[in-house]
Design a protein around this motif. Structure first.
Motif, PDB file in Angstrom:
ATOM      1  N   GLY A  60      67.643  43.341   2.932  1.00  0.00           N
ATOM      2  CA  GLY A  60      67.000  42.804   4.208  1.00  0.00           C
ATOM      3  C   GLY A  60      66.159  43.791   4.938  1.00  0.00           C
ATOM      4  N   VAL A  61      65.694  42.925   5.904  1.00  0.00           N
ATOM      5  CA  VAL A  61      64.867  43.773   6.961  1.00  0.00           C
ATOM      6  C   VAL A  61      65.480  43.689   8.377  1.00  0.00           C
ATOM      7  CG1 VAL A  61      62.976  43.476   5.668  1.00  0.00           C
ATOM      8  CG2 VAL A  61      63.425  41.828   7.323  1.00  0.00           C
ATOM      9  N   GLU A  62      65.090  44.709   9.312  1.00  0.00           N
ATOM     10  CA  GLU A  62      65.726  44.656  10.737  1.00  0.00           C
ATOM     11  C   GLU A  62      64.501  45.143  11.505  1.00  0.00           C
ATOM     12  OE1 GLU A  62      69.745  45.636  12.837  1.00  0.00           O
ATOM     13  OE2 GLU A  62      68.801  47.446  11.886  1.00  0.00           O
ATOM     14  N   ILE A  63      64.351  44.029  12.560  1.00  0.00           N
ATOM     15  CA  ILE A  63      63.023  44.394  13.357  1.00  0.00           C
ATOM     16  C   ILE A  63      63.393  44.349  14.856  1.00  0.00           C
ATOM     17  CG2 ILE A  63      60.577  43.646  14.097  1.00  0.00           C
ATOM     18  CD1 ILE A  63      60.867  44.628  11.127  1.00  0.00           C
ATOM     19  N   ARG A  64      63.090  45.169  15.535  1.00  0.00           N
ATOM     20  CA  ARG A  64      63.258  45.292  17.162  1.00  0.00           C
ATOM     21  C   ARG A  64      61.803  45.170  17.892  1.00  0.00           C
ATOM     22  NH1 ARG A  64      67.724  47.924  14.896  1.00  0.00           N
ATOM     23  NH2 ARG A  64      69.457  47.561  16.153  1.00  0.00           N
ATOM     24  N   ARG A  65      61.402  44.193  18.653  1.00  0.00           N
ATOM     25  CA  ARG A  65      60.377  44.170  19.260  1.00  0.00           C
ATOM     26  C   ARG A  65      60.705  43.582  20.847  1.00  0.00           C
ATOM     27  NH1 ARG A  65      59.005  46.099  15.379  1.00  0.00           N
ATOM     28  NH2 ARG A  65      57.192  45.429  14.083  1.00  0.00           N
ATOM     29  N   ALA A  66      59.511  43.694  21.662  1.00  0.00           N
ATOM     30  CA  ALA A  66      59.877  43.330  23.239  1.00  0.00           C
ATOM     31  C   ALA A  66      60.208  42.129  23.295  1.00  0.00           C
ATOM     32  CB  ALA A  66      58.679  43.836  23.901  1.00  0.00           C
ATOM     33  N   THR A  67      59.524  41.150  22.576  1.00  0.00           N
ATOM     34  CA  THR A  67      60.152  39.679  22.774  1.00  0.00           C
ATOM     35  C   THR A  67      60.599  38.967  21.565  1.00  0.00           C
ATOM     36  OG1 THR A  67      57.674  38.759  21.841  1.00  0.00           O
ATOM     37  CG2 THR A  67      57.817  39.499  24.167  1.00  0.00           C
ATOM     38  N   ALA A  68      61.144  37.979  21.769  1.00  0.00           N
ATOM     39  CA  ALA A  68      61.975  37.275  20.698  1.00  0.00           C
ATOM     40  C   ALA A  68      60.829  36.646  19.587  1.00  0.00           C
ATOM     41  CB  ALA A  68      62.600  36.064  21.085  1.00  0.00           C
ATOM     42  N   GLY A  69      59.726  36.308  20.081  1.00  0.00           N
ATOM     43  CA  GLY A  69      58.686  35.727  19.171  1.00  0.00           C
ATOM     44  C   GLY A  69      58.084  36.818  18.301  1.00  0.00           C
ATOM     45  N   GLU A  70      57.798  37.928  18.805  1.00  0.00           N
ATOM     46  CA  GLU A  70      57.300  39.069  18.303  1.00  0.00           C
ATOM     47  C   GLU A  70      58.255  39.550  17.069  1.00  0.00           C
ATOM     48  OE1 GLU A  70      54.520  41.194  21.647  1.00  0.00           O
ATOM     49  OE2 GLU A  70      56.738  41.628  21.375  1.00  0.00           O
ATOM     50  N   ALA A  71      59.624  39.711  17.548  1.00  0.00           N
ATOM     51  CA  ALA A  71      60.762  40.298  16.732  1.00  0.00           C
ATOM     52  C   ALA A  71      60.796  39.154  15.309  1.00  0.00           C
ATOM     53  CB  ALA A  71      62.143  40.421  17.268  1.00  0.00           C
ATOM     54  N   PHE A  72      60.862  38.059  15.770  1.00  0.00           N
ATOM     55  CA  PHE A  72      61.013  37.105  14.691  1.00  0.00           C
ATOM     56  C   PHE A  72      59.983  36.851  13.604  1.00  0.00           C
ATOM     57  CE2 PHE A  72      61.434  32.592  12.791  1.00  0.00           C
ATOM     58  CZ  PHE A  72      62.744  32.723  12.333  1.00  0.00           C
ATOM     59  N   THR A 119      66.551  39.840  12.066  1.00  0.00           N
ATOM     60  CA  THR A 119      66.816  40.340  10.534  1.00  0.00           C
ATOM     61  C   THR A 119      66.740  38.956   9.774  1.00  0.00           C
ATOM     62  OG1 THR A 119      69.273  39.640  10.815  1.00  0.00           O
ATOM     63  CG2 THR A 119      68.520  41.971  11.585  1.00  0.00           C
ATOM     64  N   GLN A 120      66.426  39.392   8.320  1.00  0.00           N
ATOM     65  CA  GLN A 120      66.515  38.596   7.307  1.00  0.00           C
ATOM     66  C   GLN A 120      67.110  39.127   6.254  1.00  0.00           C
ATOM     67  OE1 GLN A 120      63.079  36.070   7.206  1.00  0.00           O
ATOM     68  NE2 GLN A 120      63.228  35.191   4.961  1.00  0.00           N
ATOM     69  N   GLY A 121      67.878  38.778   5.735  1.00  0.00           N
ATOM     70  CA  GLY A 121      68.545  39.368   4.450  1.00  0.00           C
ATOM     71  C   GLY A 121      68.002  38.597   3.074  1.00  0.00           C
ATOM     72  N   VAL A 122      68.166  39.284   2.043  1.00  0.00           N
ATOM     73  CA  VAL A 122      67.663  38.990   0.825  1.00  0.00           C
ATOM     74  C   VAL A 122      68.665  39.369  -0.290  1.00  0.00           C
ATOM     75  CG1 VAL A 122      66.029  39.044  -1.001  1.00  0.00           C
ATOM     76  CG2 VAL A 122      65.202  38.995   1.496  1.00  0.00           C
ATOM     77  N   GLU A 123      69.232  38.346  -0.944  1.00  0.00           N
ATOM     78  CA  GLU A 123      70.038  38.691  -2.298  1.00  0.00           C
ATOM     79  C   GLU A 123      69.301  38.610  -3.432  1.00  0.00           C
ATOM     80  OE1 GLU A 123      74.376  37.319  -3.341  1.00  0.00           O
ATOM     81  OE2 GLU A 123      72.992  35.998  -4.107  1.00  0.00           O
ATOM     82  N   ALA A 124      69.436  39.940  -4.335  1.00  0.00           N
ATOM     83  CA  ALA A 124      68.601  39.867  -5.528  1.00  0.00           C
ATOM     84  C   ALA A 124      69.571  40.040  -6.498  1.00  0.00           C
ATOM     85  CB  ALA A 124      67.809  41.215  -5.237  1.00  0.00           C
TER      86      ALA A 124
END
Length: 237
Positions: A60-72, A119-124
């Motif tokens: 998966g991926v994990e991102i941190r940003r200043a705003t919710a929209g930017e992070a998503f 965050t968004q996870g991916v199962e492979a």
């Protein structure tokens, strides 16, 4: 290849009808004579082990940003890139699925928000274990946004291992019944009951070792096993 290992322990019970003693006293130390209509119950054990042939990678991926929209938005973009990387590593689209999606604030001193985490996870699903290291390395190659949360190994045809364990347990029980009937000085009649214990197919085997792999073929799936216990009750002649 499936290996069968039979346990040596046995349960041996001889019962008479309507509370009649199973054995009558006999001279010269002979164990006894089986009363007509008696039954014998024996327990057989079957254990089967086989190597897993399928791996599930939780990435998966994990991102941190200043705003919710930017992070998503950034998380969705990074997840799309991860999916493209996994497809490029040889996986089929049907073997990729979204396993997690989250968005929330991060605090310095509650209720002060200092940013947002998405965050968004991916199962492979990796069906060719010779390619396991390649797929893991490819996912890790996404960069600092990548998250590798573990792998699980499975046997794809779980019914086959259970059937093999039943076969082994049944054969083990028959062999013991024949031996005990001979020791009791009688012959086996028909089977009047069959019962089973165990037989649960094992769940996935987790592996939480280092995900960033440098050595070739560093992932070892080991083996999975299932045990079945079968009790057979025979009439004795």
């Amino acid at each position: 290849m499936i290996n069968l290992r039979h346990a040596a322990a046995a349960a041996f019970v001889v019962t008479g009808l309507l509370g009649t003693p199973a054995f009558a006293a006999a001279p010269d130390g002979y164990a006894g004579v089986v009363v007509k209509g008696s039954r014998i119950s024996v327990t057989g054990h079957g254990n089967v082990s086989a190597p897993p042939d399928l791996m599930r990678l939780q990435a998966g991926v994990e991102i941190r940003r200043a705003t919710a929209g930017e992070a998503f938005k950034a998380a969705r973009s990074a997840a799309a890139k991860l999916t493209k990387i996994l497809l490029g590593a040889g996986l089929a689209e049907k073997d990729l699925r979204t396993s997690e999606l989250s968005l929330g604030p991060e605090y310095e001193n509650y209720p002060k928000i200092i940013g947002y985490r998405a965050t968004q996870g991916v199962e492979a699903v990796v069906r060719d274990l010779t390619q396991a290291d390649k797929v893991i390395d490819a996912a890790a190659g996404l960069g600092e946004d990548a998250r590798l949360n573990g792998i699980h190994f499975e046997i794809s045809d779980q019914n086959a291992i259970l059937v093999a364990a039943r076969d082994a347990a049944f054969k083990d029980a028959i062999a013991k019944a024949r031996q005990y009937a001979k020791l009791a000085g009688c012959r086996l009649g028909k089977i009047v009951s069959v019962s089973e214990e165990g037989g649960d197919v094992p769940g996935p085997i987790p592996y939480h070792g280092p995900m960033a792999v440098a050595d070739k073929a560093s992932i070892s799936p080991g083996r999975q096993s299932v045990g079945v216990t079968v009790t057979l009750t025979y009439e004795l002649k």
